[in-house]
Motif scaffolding. Structure first.
Motif, PDB file in Angstrom:
ATOM      1  N   MET A   1     -60.455 114.300 -28.891  1.00 26.23           N
ATOM      2  CA  MET A   1     -59.530 114.604 -29.983  1.00 26.23           C
ATOM      3  C   MET A   1     -58.107 114.566 -29.457  1.00 26.23           C
ATOM      4  N   LEU A   2     -57.279 113.791 -30.108  1.00 25.25           N
ATOM      5  CA  LEU A   2     -55.893 113.708 -29.686  1.00 25.25           C
ATOM      6  C   LEU A   2     -55.160 114.928 -30.160  1.00 25.25           C
ATOM      7  N   LYS A   3     -54.435 115.548 -29.248  1.00 27.70           N
ATOM      8  CA  LYS A   3     -53.794 116.827 -29.544  1.00 27.70           C
ATOM      9  C   LYS A   3     -52.301 116.678 -29.331  1.00 27.70           C
ATOM     10  N   PHE A   4     -51.532 116.748 -30.406  1.00 27.82           N
ATOM     11  CA  PHE A   4     -50.086 116.648 -30.293  1.00 27.82           C
ATOM     12  C   PHE A   4     -49.508 118.048 -30.312  1.00 27.82           C
ATOM     13  N   VAL A   5     -48.889 118.436 -29.197  1.00 33.45           N
ATOM     14  CA  VAL A   5     -48.399 119.794 -29.045  1.00 33.45           C
ATOM     15  C   VAL A   5     -46.889 119.769 -28.941  1.00 33.45           C
ATOM     16  N   SER A   6     -46.226 120.411 -29.874  1.00 33.79           N
ATOM     17  CA  SER A   6     -44.779 120.564 -29.799  1.00 33.79           C
ATOM     18  C   SER A   6     -44.490 121.876 -29.131  1.00 33.79           C
ATOM     19  N   ILE A   7     -43.840 121.824 -27.979  1.00 30.21           N
ATOM     20  CA  ILE A   7     -43.669 123.014 -27.153  1.00 30.21           C
ATOM     21  C   ILE A   7     -42.242 123.521 -27.259  1.00 30.21           C
ATOM     22  N   LEU A   8     -42.121 124.781 -27.616  1.00 36.43           N
ATOM     23  CA  LEU A   8     -40.823 125.434 -27.687  1.00 36.43           C
ATOM     24  C   LEU A   8     -40.843 126.624 -26.766  1.00 36.43           C
ATOM     25  N   SER A   9     -40.127 126.537 -25.649  1.00 38.00           N
ATOM     26  CA  SER A   9     -40.053 127.658 -24.713  1.00 38.00           C
ATOM     27  C   SER A   9     -38.762 128.388 -24.976  1.00 38.00           C
ATOM     28  N   VAL A  10     -38.865 129.653 -25.324  1.00 38.75           N
ATOM     29  CA  VAL A  10     -37.697 130.414 -25.729  1.00 38.75           C
ATOM     30  C   VAL A  10     -37.602 131.673 -24.913  1.00 38.75           C
ATOM     31  N   LEU A  11     -36.432 131.948 -24.405  1.00 36.68           N
ATOM     32  CA  LEU A  11     -36.164 133.202 -23.701  1.00 36.68           C
ATOM     33  C   LEU A  11     -35.328 134.080 -24.593  1.00 36.68           C
ATOM     34  N   PHE A  12     -35.808 135.289 -24.875  1.00 32.29           N
ATOM     35  CA  PHE A  12     -35.027 136.248 -25.619  1.00 32.29           C
ATOM     36  C   PHE A  12     -34.421 137.250 -24.645  1.00 32.29           C
ATOM     37  N   LEU A  13     -33.133 137.309 -24.579  1.00 30.16           N
ATOM     38  CA  LEU A  13     -32.465 138.270 -23.718  1.00 30.16           C
ATOM     39  C   LEU A  13     -31.207 138.725 -24.432  1.00 30.16           C
ATOM     40  N   PHE A  14     -31.281 139.907 -25.032  1.00 29.93           N
ATOM     41  CA  PHE A  14     -30.143 140.459 -25.739  1.00 29.93           C
ATOM     42  C   PHE A  14     -29.567 139.433 -26.726  1.00 29.93           C
ATOM     43  N   GLY A  15     -30.453 138.767 -27.440  1.00 28.30           N
ATOM     44  CA  GLY A  15     -30.019 137.844 -28.467  1.00 28.30           C
ATOM     45  C   GLY A  15     -29.803 136.428 -27.989  1.00 28.30           C
ATOM     46  N   TYR A 146     -38.887 138.817 -16.157  1.00 31.70           N
ATOM     47  CA  TYR A 146     -39.611 138.781 -17.427  1.00 31.70           C
ATOM     48  C   TYR A 146     -38.970 137.770 -18.384  1.00 31.70           C
ATOM     49  N   THR A 147     -39.820 137.174 -19.226  1.00 25.28           N
ATOM     50  CA  THR A 147     -39.356 136.161 -20.176  1.00 25.28           C
ATOM     51  C   THR A 147     -40.452 135.901 -21.197  1.00 25.28           C
ATOM     52  N   SER A 148     -40.164 135.068 -22.190  1.00 27.03           N
ATOM     53  CA  SER A 148     -41.190 134.655 -23.144  1.00 27.03           C
ATOM     54  C   SER A 148     -41.081 133.165 -23.406  1.00 27.03           C
ATOM     55  N   HIS A 149     -42.231 132.561 -23.688  1.00 29.05           N
ATOM     56  CA  HIS A 149     -42.322 131.142 -24.011  1.00 29.05           C
ATOM     57  C   HIS A 149     -43.137 131.018 -25.292  1.00 29.05           C
ATOM     58  N   HIS A 150     -42.718 130.126 -26.171  1.00 28.25           N
ATOM     59  CA  HIS A 150     -43.359 130.017 -27.475  1.00 28.25           C
ATOM     60  C   HIS A 150     -43.797 128.574 -27.710  1.00 28.25           C
ATOM     61  N   TYR A 151     -45.075 128.396 -28.050  1.00 29.48           N
ATOM     62  CA  TYR A 151     -45.679 127.077 -28.173  1.00 29.48           C
ATOM     63  C   TYR A 151     -46.186 126.881 -29.598  1.00 29.48           C
ATOM     64  N   ARG A 152     -45.723 125.812 -30.231  1.00 30.77           N
ATOM     65  CA  ARG A 152     -46.122 125.509 -31.598  1.00 30.77           C
ATOM     66  C   ARG A 152     -46.914 124.207 -31.617  1.00 30.77           C
ATOM     67  N   THR A 153     -48.116 124.261 -32.154  1.00 28.88           N
ATOM     68  CA  THR A 153     -48.952 123.076 -32.300  1.00 28.88           C
ATOM     69  C   THR A 153     -49.086 122.749 -33.785  1.00 28.88           C
ATOM     70  N   SER A 154     -49.807 121.670 -34.084  1.00 27.95           N
ATOM     71  CA  SER A 154     -50.070 121.311 -35.480  1.00 27.95           C
ATOM     72  C   SER A 154     -50.966 122.323 -36.166  1.00 27.95           C
ATOM     73  N   TRP A 155     -51.662 123.151 -35.380  1.00 29.89           N
ATOM     74  CA  TRP A 155     -52.655 124.068 -35.940  1.00 29.89           C
ATOM     75  C   TRP A 155     -52.231 125.536 -35.890  1.00 29.89           C
ATOM     76  N   VAL A 162     -44.221 137.018 -20.487  1.00 28.23           N
ATOM     77  CA  VAL A 162     -44.352 137.167 -19.039  1.00 28.23           C
ATOM     78  C   VAL A 162     -43.674 138.465 -18.603  1.00 28.23           C
ATOM     79  N   LEU A 163     -44.460 139.392 -18.067  1.00 28.32           N
ATOM     80  CA  LEU A 163     -43.911 140.670 -17.610  1.00 28.32           C
ATOM     81  C   LEU A 163     -43.543 140.611 -16.127  1.00 28.32           C
ATOM     82  N   ASP A 164     -42.664 141.501 -15.745  1.00 30.01           N
ATOM     83  CA  ASP A 164     -42.304 141.721 -14.347  1.00 30.01           C
ATOM     84  C   ASP A 164     -42.778 143.123 -13.973  1.00 30.01           C
ATOM     85  N   THR A 165     -43.855 143.213 -13.195  1.00 30.67           N
ATOM     86  CA  THR A 165     -44.410 144.520 -12.819  1.00 30.67           C
ATOM     87  C   THR A 165     -43.949 144.961 -11.430  1.00 30.67           C
ATOM     88  N   ARG A 166     -42.877 144.344 -10.925  1.00 31.58           N
ATOM     89  CA  ARG A 166     -42.374 144.641  -9.583  1.00 31.58           C
ATOM     90  C   ARG A 166     -40.957 145.208  -9.566  1.00 31.58           C
TER      91      ARG A 166
END
Length: 341
Positions: A1-15, A146-155, A162-166
């Motif tokens: 199955m062909l999978k088209f993934v649109s990837i949006l990596s977003v870092l939220f840091l104080f806006g 720490y940061t966040s990444h956001h992935y949007r697919t067709s489905w 991602v946490l920083d435990t150190r």
């Protein structure tokens, strides 16, 4: 199955937000696939990189202990990261798969280290260099990785938090009464994440509209009786996380962890959540607890894997299901868990 993934990596840091990243096309059986692992020595054979690539992940996530440097000498840390980047199998995988992740103590620079580590600011920059984080990223100026990444697919959509435990983790308590290394702090004393990161995490979960929210913790969240590092050494922080997740109403929260040189599934029901919380521990990539003979874990589901392995998560948005797999050399499935959300 062909999978088209649109990837949006977003870092939220104080806006602040990073711009959209690339669109990629991959082939696989799931709507979205995560591969992850931890505890990797660059100078030991890693037989798993071809298997990681063959699992056709949309992202590889380092769960910590990317390298074993244990140093406050940044020249040495930089050299070690550079050597890891030249490992043939990793280099090949990385040429096709986006790489993100966090650190644990051995790449942080201090065994069992936390807030007290004097070189943590410089070490942060070396990790971000290794992960190819842009020089102008807000992550370069914040305290902690720490940061966040956001992935949007067709489905559907997946957020990776991602946490920083150190960087902010305060003192742990040695156990002088039993043969265990550590015991829980007095309830209410100390922190794993630090207040700024806690506030950030609360915002990430409360504002998430993703179908699944995958939280990366370098140390185990649920397993809490083994006497090594874990969230259970800060029981009030466990309660705070559980309450935060329940109150946020975030969908499909999953914890991925490492550190222990074993792989296992842990699972619990949290009041206020309509699905169970799973902590999938995957460790290690180049060395494992081969002499493992058992330890208590009241949340364990299935059997412990004590050979080298990595983790895979296969998402089915239509069914609202995730298949969790412990993977070994040669594509062997060493353990599997299915969960509907």
């Amino acid at each position: 199955m062909l999978k088209f993934v649109s990837i949006l990596s977003v870092l939220f840091l104080f806006g602040c937000k990073t711009p959209k990243t690339q669109v990629s096309a991959t082939i696989g059986k799931s709507d979205f696939t995560i591969a992850f692992g931890s505890c990797n020595k660059h100078d030991l054979p890693n037989l798993l990189w071809d298997d990681v690539k063959a699992s056709n992940p949309d992202v590889w996530i380092w769960g910590g202990d990317i390298v074993y440097a244990d140093t406050d000498d940044m020249t040495e840390l930089r050299r070690t990261y550079a050597a890891q980047n030249e490992v043939v199998g990793y280099k090949d995988m990385k040429s096709e798969v986006p790489v993100i992740g966090s650190w644990d103590d051995h790449d942080y620079g201090l065994n069992d280290g936390g807030v007290e580590f004097s070189a943590k600011q410089d070490s942060q920059q070396e990790l971000l260099n290794f992960l190819d984080v842009p020089k102008n990223s807000p992550r370069r100026k914040q305290e902690g990785v720490y940061t966040s990444h956001h992935y949007r697919t067709s489905w559907g959509t997946v957020s990776v938090i991602v946490l920083d435990t150190r960087y902010f983790r305060t003192a742990i308590t040695p156990d002088t009464e039993t043969n265990k290394r550590l015991k829980p702090n007095t309830y209410g004393e100390g922190s794993i994440l630090g207040e700024v990161q806690w506030e950030w995490l609360a915002g990430e979960l409360a504002n998430s509209s993703s179908d699944f929210n995958v939280v990366i913790s370098s140390i185990q969240f649920l397993s809490n009786e083994h006497g090594f590092e874990c969230w259970g050494n800060f029981p009030h922080e466990v309660d705070r996380f559980n309450e935060l997740v329940a109150d946020s109403k975030a969908k499909g929260v999953i914890v991925l962890s490492g550190d222990r040189h074993i792989s296992e599934f842990s699972k619990t029901k949290i009041e206020g959540m309509n699905y169970p919380l799973i902590d999938f521990t995957s460790s290690g990539l180049t060395h494992a607890y081969s002499k493992f003979s058992g330890e208590p874990n009241p949340f364990r589901v299935g059997e412990v894997v004590s050979t080298e392995s990595f983790g895979v998560l296969e998402f089915d948005f239509d069914k609202g299901e995730v298949v969790f797999k412990m993977m070994g050399d040669g594509g062997a499935v060493l353990g599997e868990l299915r969960q509907s959300y």
